[in-house]
Design an enzyme around this catalytic site. Structure first.
Site, PDB file in Angstrom:
ATOM      1  N   ASP A 161       0.857  -1.181   0.000  1.00  0.00           N
ATOM      2  CA  ASP A 161       0.000   0.000   0.000  1.00  0.00           C
ATOM      3  C   ASP A 161       0.896   1.236   0.000  1.00  0.00           C
ATOM      4  O   ASP A 161       2.123   1.134   0.028  1.00  0.00           O
ATOM      5  CB  ASP A 161      -0.985  -0.032   1.177  1.00  0.00           C
ATOM      6  CG  ASP A 161      -0.293  -0.044   2.528  1.00  0.00           C
ATOM      7  OD1 ASP A 161       0.930   0.193   2.595  1.00  0.00           O
ATOM      8  OD2 ASP A 161      -0.980  -0.293   3.535  1.00  0.00           O
TER       9      ASP A 161
ATOM     10  N   ASP B 283      -7.560  -7.677   0.165  1.00  0.00           N
ATOM     11  CA  ASP B 283      -6.646  -7.919   1.283  1.00  0.00           C
ATOM     12  C   ASP B 283      -7.395  -7.588   2.543  1.00  0.00           C
ATOM     13  O   ASP B 283      -8.286  -6.735   2.542  1.00  0.00           O
ATOM     14  CB  ASP B 283      -5.415  -7.010   1.207  1.00  0.00           C
ATOM     15  CG  ASP B 283      -5.702  -5.638   1.786  1.00  0.00           C
ATOM     16  OD1 ASP B 283      -5.390  -5.408   2.973  1.00  0.00           O
ATOM     17  OD2 ASP B 283      -6.271  -4.794   1.069  1.00  0.00           O
TER      18      ASP B 283
ATOM     19  N   CYS C 120     -11.117 -29.246   5.699  1.00  0.00           N
ATOM     20  CA  CYS C 120      -9.884 -28.476   5.523  1.00  0.00           C
ATOM     21  C   CYS C 120      -8.656 -29.377   5.630  1.00  0.00           C
ATOM     22  O   CYS C 120      -8.617 -30.291   6.455  1.00  0.00           O
ATOM     23  CB  CYS C 120      -9.819 -27.372   6.579  1.00  0.00           C
ATOM     24  SG  CYS C 120      -8.321 -26.370   6.493  1.00  0.00           S
TER      25      CYS C 120
ATOM     26  N   CYS D 208      -5.492 -28.242   6.238  1.00  0.00           N
ATOM     27  CA  CYS D 208      -4.368 -27.587   6.923  1.00  0.00           C
ATOM     28  C   CYS D 208      -3.865 -28.471   8.063  1.00  0.00           C
ATOM     29  O   CYS D 208      -4.544 -29.398   8.489  1.00  0.00           O
ATOM     30  CB  CYS D 208      -4.792 -26.211   7.445  1.00  0.00           C
ATOM     31  SG  CYS D 208      -5.604 -26.247   9.058  1.00  0.00           S
TER      32      CYS D 208
ATOM     33  N   CYS E  24      -6.284 -28.920  11.052  1.00  0.00           N
ATOM     34  CA  CYS E  24      -7.480 -29.734  10.829  1.00  0.00           C
ATOM     35  C   CYS E  24      -7.159 -31.197  10.551  1.00  0.00           C
ATOM     36  O   CYS E  24      -7.996 -32.068  10.764  1.00  0.00           O
ATOM     37  CB  CYS E  24      -8.312 -29.142   9.691  1.00  0.00           C
ATOM     38  SG  CYS E  24      -9.036 -27.541  10.142  1.00  0.00           S
TER      39      CYS E  24
ATOM     40  N   HIS F 202      -4.690 -22.032   9.685  1.00  0.00           N
ATOM     41  CA  HIS F 202      -6.002 -22.520   9.239  1.00  0.00           C
ATOM     42  C   HIS F 202      -6.816 -21.405   8.578  1.00  0.00           C
ATOM     43  O   HIS F 202      -7.400 -21.597   7.511  1.00  0.00           O
ATOM     44  CB  HIS F 202      -6.810 -23.104  10.395  1.00  0.00           C
ATOM     45  CG  HIS F 202      -8.251 -23.257  10.017  1.00  0.00           C
ATOM     46  ND1 HIS F 202      -8.710 -24.313   9.255  1.00  0.00           N
ATOM     47  CD2 HIS F 202      -9.320 -22.429  10.203  1.00  0.00           C
ATOM     48  CE1 HIS F 202      -9.999 -24.146   9.005  1.00  0.00           C
ATOM     49  NE2 HIS F 202     -10.399 -23.010   9.566  1.00  0.00           N
TER      50      HIS F 202
END
Lengths: 373, 373
Positions: free
Chosen positions: B91, B265, B303, B305, B308, B334
């Site tokens: 930014d 974002d 999920c 990840c 999980c 996660h």
């Protein structure tokens, strides 16, 4: 499969070998990262494994309070809960009761205390400590003992040691034999040679899968600690693993391995990782120091951890300065990697009969300090 | 190679495509994890990559203060410093100057402010902001703008937007053309349709590599935000990427993609990960809640990840209760994984022309809530 330790090589008093356990083999001498409350702080289990660590430590005191032994049991034990299929050693809880808990009341049968978390009342006896460690599914359980305060008079140390020996017998009796699981006794006796020998003899008579030396690294200094090892280690069974509890700095480890110790645990690498202290082949650095702000070199050029292979000292300094979690995460990983590499090199040196030369070279590099370039 | 965006498929106003950049391809619609100070908080760069994230955001305000643009430049740029070889959008710094810095003084040429870290004085102009972003080696630089406060009168919003448009022209002129690098302008104008259209026309006349919609998610509410998108997006060039800054919840993303936004974002997934708030296909859960203490199920059964696939909700609850860093580490991972999977599914739905049905199914699962079993 029975719990056992086999010796592959000796070099002076130092031994290289391997533990066989229900959860896998562990080469010794070994350093156990500390996973206090079911996590090696700031590291995933994968990251811990990636360093070569094969045996970690859990703290019964912390785990019995949170999440609780019954809950860990219901979740399939500590291995499944924290995703660590390898062996885990748990302490008895006694040490943290003395250092953390409130309103302790010690009696011949055990110790009553209040949780440092919520003030709730709890009691540990040799039987309940071993029972909790079984619920946690500890591969190696430790006998409940009283860590003798330092300094203590010989009479105090003697009484304390005698209590620990009675508790050791009860702990041993309470341990349920399971293939590949073991229970260790703990030598006490302060800095008094006669008491240490008496304690070692008492434990050997009871018979354990391994023998720990406790009550050290509590303020007596390295020389006194090594003195106790010089007396105690030769009195322990040669065919069982020996564990120096709560020790220590890399230099402590070198000296203790040379005196016949096979196992260690300490919070130094993980705690230092959270406070910007880096353990390296060039000594210990504080990464908050401004001299690292523009240092584009790897922390330790000899290390293969993600921090040393992917980032600069300047980046690590920046992360600590901004209090970014990635600072402690990366530096803990590095420090644990350093300790594991350190032990791997020690094991190789013992097998090759060059431990003394190796130790001298390691110490010379520490003394040399950081590369000035 | 030139910086470009190509459209592969549309579904109503929604578009699926890809950005080509000097640091690699990025499929859109894309969600950028926020790497404020050169680190996506609580994650290694490897972990961020493993979620499928290909484009991340850095904050110029934070990086210009610490470690400083010249230092990042000397370290080889932000990509090398943080081990993120993929594209990075920065930014302009303007938003955080307004939200974080002290003693701000805005003039026609730029803004002078004091660092929230150490009180030191700094100045940002369109030219210096673009210069700093170039030193950071940002793949995508953002024009310096003034994020119009909410609420604002139409006169205030008009003056603020006019200032941002003058700065946009100066930012564009200050940007050094480099193959695969781009600079985006930012539409302002508050909630006033005429101002938004005027701003979009002004930016289009200047000509940017992409167009952001700024000044939203500042308190106006989702309906007003979508209203601004309904007016603004059709006024932007169809062959350039569109970026909705600082947004948002998964539901915000669904609605904005449906209105033709390609890039997002937001700190939500990372911030929520540090405060025990879990984003899942079944909605948002607070893992500190006591109902998770004995819940042996994975957080989100859909999920992949590490949290999980390897741990229970009970373990995560335990980690947060003990304030163990592994709690924020695993839950941030996660949540970032959830957002990436969420965008991947949206991209697939657009390419298959079923975005509306997909959005309805996703919202129905959120509404259903946690599996009661």
């Amino acid at each position: 499969m029975s719990f056992s330790w086999t010796c592959a090589a000796t070099d002076g008093a130092a031994r290289a070998g391997a533990l066989s356990t229900a959860h896998g083999e562990v080469e010794t001498p070994v350093f156990m990262p500390v996973g206090t409350a079911g996590t090696v702080k700031a590291m995933t289990a994968d990251a811990v494994r990636s360093t070569g660590a094969r045996l970690i430590l859990g703290n019964t005191y912390h785990l019995m309070l949170r999440p609780g032994a019954d809950r860990v049991f219901a979740l399939g034990g500590l291995h499944r809960m924290m995703d660590w299929p390898g062996p885990i050693l748990t302490d008895s809880g006694g040490y943290q009761v003395m250092s953390l808990a409130g309103l302790r009341r010690l009696d011949a049968d055990g110790v009553t205390f209040r949780s440092h978390v919520d003030g709730s009342s709890h009691r540990l006896t040799p039987e309940s400590s071993i029972g909790i460690q079984e619920k946690l599914d500890a591969t190696i359980s430790m006998a409940l003992d009283e860590c003798t305060a330092f300094p203590a008079t010989e009479a105090q140390a003697s009484d304390s040691m005698a209590l620990s020996m009675r508790w050791a017998a009860r702990s041993r009796a309470a341990f349920s034999a399971r293939p590949g699981y073991g229970v260790f006794g703990i030598v006490q006796g302060g800095v008094f040679p006669a008491l240490r020998l008496e304690s070692a003899a008492a434990l050997t008579a009871i018979g354990f899968h391994g023998y720990a030396v406790g009550g050290l690294a509590v303020g007596e200094g390295q020389e006194a600690m090594f003195g106790v090892l010089d007396i105690t280690v030769p009195a322990l069974p040669a065919d069982k693993p020996r564990y120096l509890m709560g020790v220590g700095t890399p230099d402590d480890l070198l000296g203790a391995v040379g005196r016949g110790i096979d196992m260690f645990d300490c919070v130094i690498p993980t705690r230092a990782g959270r406070t910007a202290r880096a353990y390296t082949t060039r000594g210990v650095f504080n990464l908050r120091n401004a001299r690292f702000a523009d240092d584009a070199r790897p922390l330790d050029a000899t290390c293969a951890c993600p921090l040393c292979t992917r980032h600069t000292r300047a980046y690590l300094h920046h992360l600590f300065r901004c209090e970014e979690m990635l600072g402690p995460m990366l530096l803990t990983w590095h420090n644990v990697q350093y300790y594991q590499d350190f032990m791997r090199d020690i094991r190789a040196a013992i097998r090759q009969g060059r431990l003394a030369a190796h130790a001298a070279a390691v110490r010379a590099r520490w003394a040399e300090g950081d590369d000035p370039s």
